[in-house]
Design an enzyme around this catalytic site. Structure first.
Site, PDB file in Angstrom:
ATOM      1  N   CYS B 160       0.812  -1.224   0.000  1.00  0.00           N
ATOM      2  CA  CYS B 160       0.000   0.000   0.000  1.00  0.00           C
ATOM      3  C   CYS B 160       0.842   1.269   0.000  1.00  0.00           C
ATOM      4  CB  CYS B 160      -0.929  -0.014   1.198  1.00  0.00           C
ATOM      5  SG  CYS B 160      -1.764  -1.591   1.376  1.00  0.00           S
ATOM      6  N   HIS B 292      -3.354   8.136   5.421  1.00  0.00           N
ATOM      7  CA  HIS B 292      -3.516   6.831   4.775  1.00  0.00           C
ATOM      8  C   HIS B 292      -4.964   6.385   4.995  1.00  0.00           C
ATOM      9  CE1 HIS B 292      -2.215   3.218   2.871  1.00  0.00           C
ATOM     10  NE2 HIS B 292      -2.421   2.450   3.914  1.00  0.00           N
ATOM     11  N   GLU B 303      -2.371   5.214  12.933  1.00  0.00           N
ATOM     12  CA  GLU B 303      -2.090   6.479  12.248  1.00  0.00           C
ATOM     13  C   GLU B 303      -2.476   7.670  13.125  1.00  0.00           C
ATOM     14  OE1 GLU B 303      -3.860   6.963   8.357  1.00  0.00           O
ATOM     15  OE2 GLU B 303      -2.396   8.523   7.858  1.00  0.00           O
ATOM     16  N   LYS B 323     -10.065   7.882   0.732  1.00  0.00           N
ATOM     17  CA  LYS B 323     -10.305   6.495   0.304  1.00  0.00           C
ATOM     18  C   LYS B 323     -11.794   6.146   0.212  1.00  0.00           C
ATOM     19  CE  LYS B 323      -5.985   4.111   1.327  1.00  0.00           C
ATOM     20  NZ  LYS B 323      -5.102   5.184   1.793  1.00  0.00           N
ATOM     21  N   HIS B 328      -9.421   1.986  -1.595  1.00  0.00           N
ATOM     22  CA  HIS B 328      -8.018   1.721  -1.312  1.00  0.00           C
ATOM     23  C   HIS B 328      -7.437   1.063  -2.561  1.00  0.00           C
ATOM     24  CE1 HIS B 328      -4.249   0.925   0.267  1.00  0.00           C
ATOM     25  NE2 HIS B 328      -4.548   0.431   1.447  1.00  0.00           N
ATOM     26  N   PHE B 387       1.377  -2.922   4.541  1.00  0.00           N
ATOM     27  CA  PHE B 387       1.644  -4.243   5.092  1.00  0.00           C
ATOM     28  C   PHE B 387       3.129  -4.515   4.898  1.00  0.00           C
ATOM     29  CE2 PHE B 387      -2.697  -6.570   4.700  1.00  0.00           C
ATOM     30  CZ  PHE B 387      -3.140  -5.894   5.809  1.00  0.00           C
TER      31      PHE B 387
END
Lengths: 86, 399
Positions: B160, B292, B303, B323, B328, B387
């Site tokens: 990501c 994010h 976050e 998003k 995403h 990730f």
């Protein structure tokens, strides 16, 4: 009282928690077994494959999921209900 | 010190198949999330995604090109075309330019289609162009071929964070004098049966909506898309009278070195601090942060904690996640979100967090909800956390 479903569920959870099944009491809380979030989703996957059921569980919303993962007993109860509903 | 500016942008995503449409949709807080519709999507338990639905496809594509270009490559090519035109570089000599494109899954639907053919349908052979079609660098290579870019070119893959790593590396190359211009961004087309099925297994997808930072958030919603930017040495841009959208001022990247999926607030905070330090910016300079903000419990909590650590108590900076609009888009998401940052820096329009209605108690951030906010923004950040514990944060300045 132990039975085949409970034994299988405990076996699956034990494999993910890296414990001996004999160390897992039926009323144990999952949090107390050292199962991390990845281990939990792996265990649920294994339960689905083992029993041929689909477990309604969202890792973002464990409390809001229709499947109670608080304890071994609640997981067993949930599996029983899903098998009965098949 | 070489300054690096953005002189062109292009995109195709679920909000719109171009930059002006995407900016308008972001400003209005629209969503591109729709019912999923592709082969075997009825076999998925997740039924929604930011699937591109109002794009006629790449213009003038020949049958031979269609055989060679996976969907992610087509998205990247369309985005690069728009960026090159916007930068005033149509027909220009781009031989000194390079191309860096981030992608997480590359040509995943090419893998899927051909595995299906040999495993499920018992076919004994696959088309000859499967390898060049599915490779992660296909998008970067085809952009290079199409525009005659002969400089440093490759793909970057960090799940990501792929786009932010791609744009950050391109920024560093221009700043270091390795190329006067770079085409950089991300492309992802993971909305196919296997792509969504794999994410379903992690149980982090929402069944109904993307709600970043909302008290009722219940997961992420996948999206497809691409965005590509022209990064340019500021003197080079000025010499040719190019329009400038924004300046990339700094880049920070770190690794959590802890868990393969669970994010760490410390790793994210370190990347944010690194980006600010690289840019020579202070927290007080920031007027907007594009989070994010995936809408998963794990990301949003980590976050929030990271931003609270860096901003300090009372150091409130408006934050949003877009998003809920473009979904995403995994390896393309940072590039799509850079469009939101440019909108804030250029137009003073801070897009709302589509899908967020009631901010979660544990958030602690000034999350923009409902309508877009108007504000003069001198500097902004764009966060991407992947990730694998890989963090990449871009710092930008208005020009």
């Amino acid at each position: 009282m132990s039975d085949a479903i409970e034994t299988r569920v405990i076996g699956i959870i034990a494999a993910q928690a890296l414990l001996d099944p004999a160390e897992i009491a039926p009323d144990a809380l999952l949090d107390s077994l050292g199962l991390d979030s990845l281990g939990l989703v792996e265990a649920i996957f294994a339960i689905e494959e083992s029993f041929g059921i689909t477990v309604p569980f969202n890792a973002n919303d464990p409390q809001g999921s229709a499947f109670d993962i608080a304890s071994v007993a609640s997981v067993v109860q949930g599996v029983r209900a899903l098998i009965a509903a098949k | 010190m070489v300054r690096v500016v953005i002189t062109g942008a292009g995109t195709v995503n679920a909000l719109a198949p171009n930059v002006p449409g995407t900016w308008a949709a972001m400003a209005q807080g629209k969503t591109g999330i729709v019912p999923l519709n592709f082969r075997d999507s009825d076999r998925l338990s997740i039924k929604i995604g930011a699937q591109i639905h109002d794009w006629p496809g790449l213009a003038n594509m020949t049958a031979r090109e269609a055989a060679l270009w996976d969907p992610f490559t087509r998205l990247a090519l369309a985005a690069a075309d728009e960026a090159v035109v916007m930068a005033g570089l149509s027909g220009a000599d781009l031989a000194a330019a390079g191309v860096i494109i981030g992608t997480a899954a590359g040509g995943i639907s090419t893998w899927e289609d051909n595995y299906r053919a040999v495993f499920a349908e018992d076919r004994d052979r696959v088309p000859p162009l499967v390898v060049p079609r599915l490779m992660h660098n296909a998008a970067a290579s085809h952009i290079s071929i199409r525009h005659g870019a002969r400089g440093p070119s490759f793909s970057v893959s960090s799940a990501c964070a792929s786009s932010n790593h791609a744009i950050g590396l391109a920024f560093q190359m221009v700043r270091a004098g390795q190329a006067p211009m770079m085409l950089a961004g991300g492309a992802e087309a993971m909305l196919c049966f296997g792509g969504v099925k794999a994410w379903e297994g992690l149980r982090v997808l929402s069944p109904d909506a993307c709600r970043p930072f909302d008290a009722a958030r219940n997961g992420m919603v996948m999206g497809d898309g691409a965005a590509v930017f022209v990064l340019e040495n500021a003197d080079h841009a000025a010499a040719r009278g190019a329009p400038v959208l924004a300046e990339i001022a700094g880049f920070g990247m770190t690794a959590d070195a802890s868990d393969i999926v669970a994010p760490s607030a410390e790793g994210a905070a370190a990347a944010i601090r690194a980006a600010l330090g690289d840019a020579g910016l202070a927290v007080q300079d920031l007027g907007y942060i594009d989070a994010h903000g995936t809408g998963t419990l794990a990301n949003d909590r980590a976050e929030s904690a990271a931003l609270c650590q860096v901003l300090g108590k009372g150091g409130s900076v408006p934050v949003s996640s877009t998003k809920g609009g473009h979904g995403h888009a995994i390896g393309a998401t940072g590039a799509l979100e850079l469009l939101a940052v440019i909108l804030a820096l250029r137009e003073g329009i801070l897009p709302p967090t589509t899908g967020c209605r009631v901010i979660a108690d544990d958030c602690g951030l000034d999350v923009i909800t409902g309508m877009a906010r108007q504000a003069n923004v001198a500097a902004a950040l764009s966060n991407s956390f992947a990730f694998g514990g890989l963090n990449a944060v871009l710092a930008l300045r208005a020009v």
